[in-house]
Design a protein around this motif. Structure first.
Motif, PDB file in Angstrom:
ATOM      1  N   SER A   1      31.587  11.489   5.374  1.00 59.76           N
ATOM      2  CA  SER A   1      31.868  10.190   4.738  1.00 59.76           C
ATOM      3  C   SER A   1      31.866   9.108   5.809  1.00 59.76           C
ATOM      4  CB  SER A   1      33.176  10.240   3.966  1.00 59.76           C
ATOM      5  OG  SER A   1      34.242  10.625   4.823  1.00 59.76           O
ATOM      6  N   PHE A   2      33.057   8.698   6.287  1.00 61.00           N
ATOM      7  CA  PHE A   2      33.116   7.659   7.314  1.00 61.00           C
ATOM      8  C   PHE A   2      32.667   8.224   8.654  1.00 61.00           C
ATOM      9  CE2 PHE A   2      36.665   8.802  10.037  1.00 61.00           C
ATOM     10  CZ  PHE A   2      37.355   9.731   9.270  1.00 61.00           C
ATOM     11  N   SER A   3      32.360   7.323   9.571  1.00 60.56           N
ATOM     12  CA  SER A   3      31.937   7.727  10.912  1.00 60.56           C
ATOM     13  C   SER A   3      32.698   6.913  11.950  1.00 60.56           C
ATOM     14  CB  SER A   3      30.435   7.506  11.093  1.00 60.56           C
ATOM     15  OG  SER A   3      30.022   7.782  12.421  1.00 60.56           O
ATOM     16  N   THR A   4      32.870   7.500  13.127  1.00 64.50           N
ATOM     17  CA  THR A   4      33.456   6.770  14.246  1.00 64.50           C
ATOM     18  C   THR A   4      32.506   6.811  15.433  1.00 64.50           C
ATOM     19  OG1 THR A   4      34.634   8.735  15.010  1.00 64.50           O
ATOM     20  CG2 THR A   4      35.836   7.221  13.558  1.00 64.50           C
ATOM     21  N   LEU A   5      32.513   5.735  16.193  1.00 65.41           N
ATOM     22  CA  LEU A   5      31.750   5.649  17.431  1.00 65.41           C
ATOM     23  C   LEU A   5      32.737   5.320  18.534  1.00 65.41           C
ATOM     24  CD1 LEU A   5      28.938   5.503  18.887  1.00 65.41           C
ATOM     25  CD2 LEU A   5      28.992   3.042  18.441  1.00 65.41           C
ATOM     26  N   GLU A   6      32.846   6.199  19.527  1.00 65.58           N
ATOM     27  CA  GLU A   6      33.771   5.982  20.629  1.00 65.58           C
ATOM     28  C   GLU A   6      33.002   5.721  21.906  1.00 65.58           C
ATOM     29  OE1 GLU A   6      36.206   9.303  21.764  1.00 65.58           O
ATOM     30  OE2 GLU A   6      37.582   8.050  22.922  1.00 65.58           O
ATOM     31  N   ILE A   7      33.469   4.750  22.656  1.00 65.99           N
ATOM     32  CA  ILE A   7      32.912   4.482  23.972  1.00 65.99           C
ATOM     33  C   ILE A   7      34.033   4.695  24.987  1.00 65.99           C
ATOM     34  CG2 ILE A   7      31.665   2.882  25.469  1.00 65.99           C
ATOM     35  CD1 ILE A   7      30.918   1.268  22.966  1.00 65.99           C
TER      36      ILE A   7
ATOM     37  N   ARG B   1      34.932   2.117  13.575  1.00 68.32           N
ATOM     38  CA  ARG B   1      34.824   2.915  12.350  1.00 68.32           C
ATOM     39  C   ARG B   1      33.801   2.286  11.411  1.00 68.32           C
ATOM     40  NH1 ARG B   1      38.874   6.059   8.661  1.00 68.32           N
ATOM     41  NH2 ARG B   1      37.920   5.761   6.601  1.00 68.32           N
ATOM     42  N   CYS B   2      33.098   3.146  10.699  1.00 68.54           N
ATOM     43  CA  CYS B   2      32.137   2.710   9.689  1.00 68.54           C
ATOM     44  C   CYS B   2      32.383   3.493   8.409  1.00 68.54           C
ATOM     45  CB  CYS B   2      30.703   2.944  10.175  1.00 68.54           C
ATOM     46  SG  CYS B   2      29.452   2.647   8.895  1.00 68.54           S
ATOM     47  N   ASP B   3      32.542   2.774   7.310  1.00 65.32           N
ATOM     48  CA  ASP B   3      32.630   3.396   5.985  1.00 65.32           C
ATOM     49  C   ASP B   3      31.361   3.051   5.225  1.00 65.32           C
ATOM     50  OD1 ASP B   3      35.722   2.838   6.719  1.00 65.32           O
ATOM     51  OD2 ASP B   3      35.558   4.530   5.323  1.00 65.32           O
ATOM     52  N   PRO B   4      30.494   4.040   4.987  1.00 58.93           N
ATOM     53  CA  PRO B   4      29.211   3.748   4.330  1.00 58.93           C
ATOM     54  C   PRO B   4      29.380   3.613   2.820  1.00 58.93           C
ATOM     55  CG  PRO B   4      29.397   6.084   4.715  1.00 58.93           C
ATOM     56  CD  PRO B   4      30.645   5.465   5.288  1.00 58.93           C
ATOM     57  N   ILE B   5      28.297   3.303   2.140  1.00 55.52           N
ATOM     58  CA  ILE B   5      28.280   3.345   0.679  1.00 55.52           C
ATOM     59  C   ILE B   5      28.502   4.805   0.273  1.00 55.52           C
ATOM     60  CG2 ILE B   5      26.800   3.063  -1.348  1.00 55.52           C
ATOM     61  CD1 ILE B   5      25.591   0.621   0.057  1.00 55.52           C
ATOM     62  N   SER B   6      29.387   5.034  -0.677  1.00 54.87           N
ATOM     63  CA  SER B   6      29.907   6.372  -0.923  1.00 54.87           C
ATOM     64  C   SER B   6      28.831   7.413  -1.245  1.00 54.87           C
ATOM     65  CB  SER B   6      30.947   6.330  -2.045  1.00 54.87           C
ATOM     66  OG  SER B   6      30.387   5.756  -3.200  1.00 54.87           O
TER      67      SER B   6
END
Lengths: 112, 114
Positions: free
Chosen positions: B73-79, B22-27
């Motif tokens: 907003s947030f992003s997910t990367l699944e492998i 999971r990645c939470d970027p600068i809002s």
């Protein structure tokens, strides 16, 4: 394929010495950035150069963007052990969504 | 805002298992990028989002990789079905459109596939 060739790949010097890292490409960049990365951490932005021929200074670090916007250099004066780390150049090309093209990195070790 | 946050920081998984980062970027940042970095190399671009739209995927991103940013907003990367060659540091960065020099990177997720 856009490539950024960074040299040297490894650099080990004594405290107080000067050094220069080079970043070259056949591509034209809208901007070029330099990052420093510590082990186990993400890259931290040092500087961005935007205009061809631009020179920016950050304390003992001097960054230059080539006139044709295809190359850049990082010069460190009187290196200190705290300068040790991985230095990365990264270019942004036009109309590419702002994605960064990174060089291979220069692993700098400054010995006291 | 404390910057770009990535979780977990470290992940060890067995070959063949699925993993999600999971990645939470600068809002206020509307662009979000994923990069992969192997030891001694510079980061390689994987994919990026502008708000919730995934606008580009690298050829490095095989069918086993999928990324989402459902609400911009947030992003997910699944492998899926991880392989030993997937072992790397996965970095997330965010920026504002039109400001091609305001990238902030997270601390990354270190994946080890055993």
């Amino acid at each position: 394929t856009q490539l950024l060739e960074q040299s040297p790949q490894f650099l080990s010097i004594q405290e107080g010495e000067n050094l220069t890292v080079y970043c070259n490409s056949s591509s034209v960049f809208s901007s070029l950035q330099w990052y420093r990365q510590e082990p186990g951490e993400g890259p931290v932005l040092l500087v961005t150069v935007v205009t061809g021929g631009e020179v920016k200074k950050l304390k003992r670090l001097t960054f230059q963007f080539g006139d044709a916007r295809k190359d850049s250099s990082l010069h460190i004066t009187a290196a200190q052990p705290g300068d040790t780390g991985l230095y990365l150049c990264a270019g942004v090309t036009y109309n590419q969504g702002g994605k960064l093209i990174f060089g291979q990195g220069t692993e700098l070790s400054v010995k006291p | 805002d404390t910057g770009v946050s990535q979780n977990p920081r470290h992940k060890i998984t067995k070959r063949g298992q699925n993993v999600t980062f999971r990645c939470d970027p600068i809002s206020e940042h509307n662009r979000l990028y994923w990069y992969r970095q192997t030891l001694g190399q510079g980061p390689e671009f994987l994919t990026y989002f502008q708000n919730e739209a995934q606008l580009e995927k690298s050829r490095l991103l095989s069918d086993r990789f999928s990324a989402e940013r459902p609400k911009g907003s947030f992003s997910t990367l699944e492998i899926q079905r991880t392989e030993q060659g997937d072992s790397a540091m996965y970095l997330c960065a965010s920026s504002l459109i039109g400001q091609n020099y305001g990238y902030t990177f997270g601390s990354g997720t270190r994946l080890t596939v055993v």
